[in-house]
Write a protein that holds these residues in place. Structure first.
Motif, mmCIF file in Angstrom:
data_model
loop_
_atom_site.group_PDB
_atom_site.id
_atom_site.type_symbol
_atom_site.label_atom_id
_atom_site.label_comp_id
_atom_site.label_asym_id
_atom_site.label_seq_id
_atom_site.Cartn_x
_atom_site.Cartn_y
_atom_site.Cartn_z
ATOM 1 N N MET A 1 27.232 55.411 39.830
ATOM 2 C CA MET A 1 28.332 55.279 40.563
ATOM 3 C C MET A 1 28.756 54.143 41.264
ATOM 4 N N VAL A 2 27.686 53.417 42.235
ATOM 5 C CA VAL A 2 27.847 52.447 42.800
ATOM 6 C C VAL A 2 28.083 51.182 41.779
ATOM 7 N N GLY A 3 27.347 51.128 40.783
ATOM 8 C CA GLY A 3 27.419 50.071 39.751
ATOM 9 C C GLY A 3 29.066 50.127 39.106
ATOM 10 N N ARG A 4 29.420 51.331 38.896
ATOM 11 C CA ARG A 4 30.568 51.299 38.160
ATOM 12 C C ARG A 4 31.767 51.075 39.208
ATOM 13 N N VAL A 5 31.925 51.390 40.517
ATOM 14 C CA VAL A 5 32.815 51.028 41.585
ATOM 15 C C VAL A 5 32.842 49.531 41.801
ATOM 16 N N PHE A 6 31.708 49.061 41.821
ATOM 17 C CA PHE A 6 31.649 47.506 42.087
ATOM 18 C C PHE A 6 32.059 46.599 40.880
ATOM 19 N N THR A 7 31.929 47.210 39.810
ATOM 20 C CA THR A 7 32.265 46.647 38.219
ATOM 21 C C THR A 7 33.757 46.549 38.356
ATOM 22 N N ASP A 8 34.489 47.822 38.628
ATOM 23 C CA ASP A 8 35.849 48.081 38.751
ATOM 24 C C ASP A 8 36.388 47.306 39.672
ATOM 25 N N LYS A 9 35.780 46.931 40.841
ATOM 26 C CA LYS A 9 36.467 45.994 41.686
ATOM 27 C C LYS A 9 36.396 44.657 41.195
ATOM 28 N N CYS A 10 35.304 44.123 40.556
ATOM 29 C CA CYS A 10 35.182 42.725 39.864
ATOM 30 C C CYS A 10 36.262 42.621 38.758
ATOM 31 N N ILE A 11 36.463 43.788 37.938
ATOM 32 C CA ILE A 11 37.596 43.977 36.824
ATOM 33 C C ILE A 11 38.976 43.575 37.578
ATOM 34 N N ASP A 12 39.496 44.205 38.797
ATOM 35 C CA ASP A 12 40.422 44.020 39.211
ATOM 36 C C ASP A 12 40.588 42.579 39.933
ATOM 37 N N LEU A 13 39.526 42.001 40.612
ATOM 38 C CA LEU A 13 39.545 40.535 41.257
ATOM 39 C C LEU A 13 39.910 39.689 40.025
ATOM 40 N N PHE A 14 39.103 40.139 38.941
ATOM 41 C CA PHE A 14 39.322 38.982 37.528
ATOM 42 C C PHE A 14 40.501 38.873 37.352
ATOM 43 N N MET A 15 41.152 40.206 37.100
ATOM 44 C CA MET A 15 42.876 40.381 36.824
ATOM 45 C C MET A 15 43.756 39.804 37.833
ATOM 46 N N GLN A 16 43.334 39.533 39.228
ATOM 47 C CA GLN A 16 44.104 38.481 39.944
ATOM 48 C C GLN A 16 43.665 37.397 39.886
ATOM 49 N N VAL B 1 29.887 34.223 42.257
ATOM 50 C CA VAL B 1 28.472 34.779 42.986
ATOM 51 C C VAL B 1 28.898 36.349 42.780
ATOM 52 N N ASP B 2 30.010 36.999 42.846
ATOM 53 C CA ASP B 2 30.389 38.398 42.767
ATOM 54 C C ASP B 2 30.000 38.481 41.130
ATOM 55 N N ALA B 3 30.568 37.879 40.328
ATOM 56 C CA ALA B 3 30.152 38.224 38.795
ATOM 57 C C ALA B 3 28.760 37.989 38.598
ATOM 58 N N ALA B 4 28.066 37.150 39.321
ATOM 59 C CA ALA B 4 26.649 37.338 39.043
ATOM 60 C C ALA B 4 25.978 38.549 39.745
ATOM 61 N N MET B 5 26.433 38.885 41.046
ATOM 62 C CA MET B 5 25.872 40.015 41.568
ATOM 63 C C MET B 5 26.211 41.428 40.399
ATOM 64 N N ALA B 6 27.281 41.451 40.062
ATOM 65 C CA ALA B 6 27.807 42.398 39.011
ATOM 66 C C ALA B 6 26.790 42.413 37.932
ATOM 67 N N LEU C 1 32.272 31.463 32.455
ATOM 68 C CA LEU C 1 30.982 32.011 33.046
ATOM 69 C C LEU C 1 31.085 33.512 33.583
ATOM 70 N N SER C 2 32.262 33.650 34.426
ATOM 71 C CA SER C 2 32.350 34.569 35.430
ATOM 72 C C SER C 2 33.028 35.745 34.441
ATOM 73 N N GLN C 3 33.852 35.492 33.455
ATOM 74 C CA GLN C 3 34.210 36.263 32.605
ATOM 75 C C GLN C 3 33.261 36.992 31.652
ATOM 76 N N GLU C 4 32.296 36.056 31.044
ATOM 77 C CA GLU C 4 31.376 36.618 30.414
ATOM 78 C C GLU C 4 30.284 37.550 30.977
ATOM 79 N N ARG C 5 29.974 37.295 32.404
ATOM 80 C CA ARG C 5 29.266 38.007 33.050
ATOM 81 C C ARG C 5 29.782 39.428 33.211
ATOM 82 N N LEU C 6 30.970 39.482 33.766
ATOM 83 C CA LEU C 6 31.756 40.631 34.196
ATOM 84 C C LEU C 6 31.662 41.402 32.741
#
Length: 385
Positions: A294-309, A315-320, A240-245
């Motif tokens: 811009m805020v949405g983009r930075v947060f989304t890119d951070k979530c992509i980085d977290l996902f790849m790690q 919760v972060d995926a839901a927020m994004a 689900l986190s991947q789908e929401r990302l």
């Protein structure tokens, strides 16, 4: 502007390749596909030949074995062009991922090479007429019969439903076990008793086929089970986190391009002796949207980085998803207003973007479900102090 540091030179080169493909093979034909309600199978084969499908699938299964950012680039370039028809995300980010993560070696070798090439189109069969985000309430049954299972039930709102060759299907194998009674199966599109219903008429995303699916005594071998019996719900929760990302990536991208369209239009369109952009209201609206994007983009890119790690939590995926999809819909609404009457005309991309936007607050879990996830985590964190 904040640089997107996740992406390297090889990603930039690949993005140029994807953008050329979209401009040549998709944009000139997308309006006709919207009228047809479906994208031709030939597009999938062309995309596969260019290496645009299932980029992360390992080479041993016919893929390129690339990192997740390559899939992200494909999704972003489609949405940047307003090409909501090709259902590549479901195929790549969900179906192939389920098979790669949970499939047997035989299942992987049978299906993944065909999905990479575009020969086989994947779909995900979870939603039912009476059970939207509540996956535990599904009623589609899979009943054991010797070495086979017999499936009866129905699904709805299934993307790629008219075209799919392989379906990851959620069923109940034990109706009294709640979430622990859910099992996933791979169902081939040509199985006897598997029937495709209507290609549903939607508010937006007109070129993407979205279907009702019916299962009437569909017999499949037990070897078609994906993962273990009764583990389907737990398996779905891990994805689900991947789908929401992916939903967040989409909305962050579309919000940006909508703002770009609107800036260009308002700088050219005149009213009352000046351009629409010269009005302070226009400037303030676009400045606010640009900042939020811009805020949405930075947060989304951070979530992509977290996902790849392997560190992206639900919760972060839901927020994004919540933040970006609400911004997506807000940008579509407020920017259409700045287009005036022309914004209501289907020939303008802002009109199609407005119609396409609304599903983002529903698909992959509704906004209300995202808020429940976030609030529950807040309460648990408070109790833990």
């Amino acid at each position: 502007m904040i640089e997107r540091t996740l992406f390297r030179e090889e990603h930039r080169i690949f993005r140029e390749t994807v953008r050329r493909f979209v401009e040549k093979e998709i944009v000139p034909f997308h309006a006709q596909w919207e009228r047809d309600g479906i994208v031709p199978r030939e597009l999938w084969l062309k995309a596969g030949a260019q290496g645009l499908l299932c980029c992360t699938v390992p080479e041993e299964y016919g893929g390129l074995g690339l990192d997740y950012l390559f899939d992200v680039i494909v999704f972003e370039e489609l949405w940047r062009a307003g090409a909501s028809g090709p259902g590549f995300l479901i195929h790549t980010d969900l179906v192939a991922t389920y098979i790669l993560s949970f499939g047997t070696e035989e299942q992987k070798r049978k299906w993944l090479p065909k999905m990479v090439s575009g020969e086989a189109i994947g779909s995900l069969g979870m939603t039912e007429p009476h059970a939207g985000s509540d996956l535990k309430a599904i009623r589609t049954r899979a009943t054991r019969d010797g070495d086979d299972f017999i499936i009866n039930g129905q699904k709805v709102f299934i993307s790629n439903g008219q075209l799919c060759d392989i379906l990851v299907l959620a069923t109940k194998t034990d109706k009294d076990a709640g979430a622990k009674g859910i099992t996933l199966f791979l169902v081939e599109g040509d199985r006897e008793g598997f029937r495709r219903g209507r290609n549903l008429e939607k508010l937006g995303m007109h070129a993407q086929d979205t279907s009702e699916l019916f299962f009437e005594d569909v017999r499949i071998p037990a070897s078609n089970m994906l993962g273990e019996e009764g583990r389907g719900f737990a398996m779905m929760m891990t994805k689900l986190s991947q789908e929401r990302l992916a939903q967040a990536v989409r909305s962050a991208t579309v919000a940006e391009i909508i703002i770009e369209w609107t800036l260009e239009y308002t700088q050219q369109r005149e009213a009352f002796g000046q351009t629409i952009f010269d009005f302070q209201n226009t400037q303030f609206k676009l400045a606010e949207l640009k900042t939020q994007a811009m805020v949405g983009r930075v947060f989304t890119d951070k979530c992509i980085d977290l996902f790849m790690q392997g560190k992206l939590d639900p919760v972060d995926a839901a927020m994004a998803k919540m933040f970006t999809t609400e911004l997506h819909c807000k940008a579509a609404d407020e920017c259409l207003q700045l287009f005036g009457g022309w914004g209501y005309m289907w020939e303008y991309p802002i009109a199609r973007a407005y119609a396409d936007a609304r599903i983002t607050k529903i698909a992959g879990g509704s906004i209300e479900v995202m808020k429940m996830i976030i609030a529950r985590d807040m309460a648990e964190s408070q109790r833990a102090r």
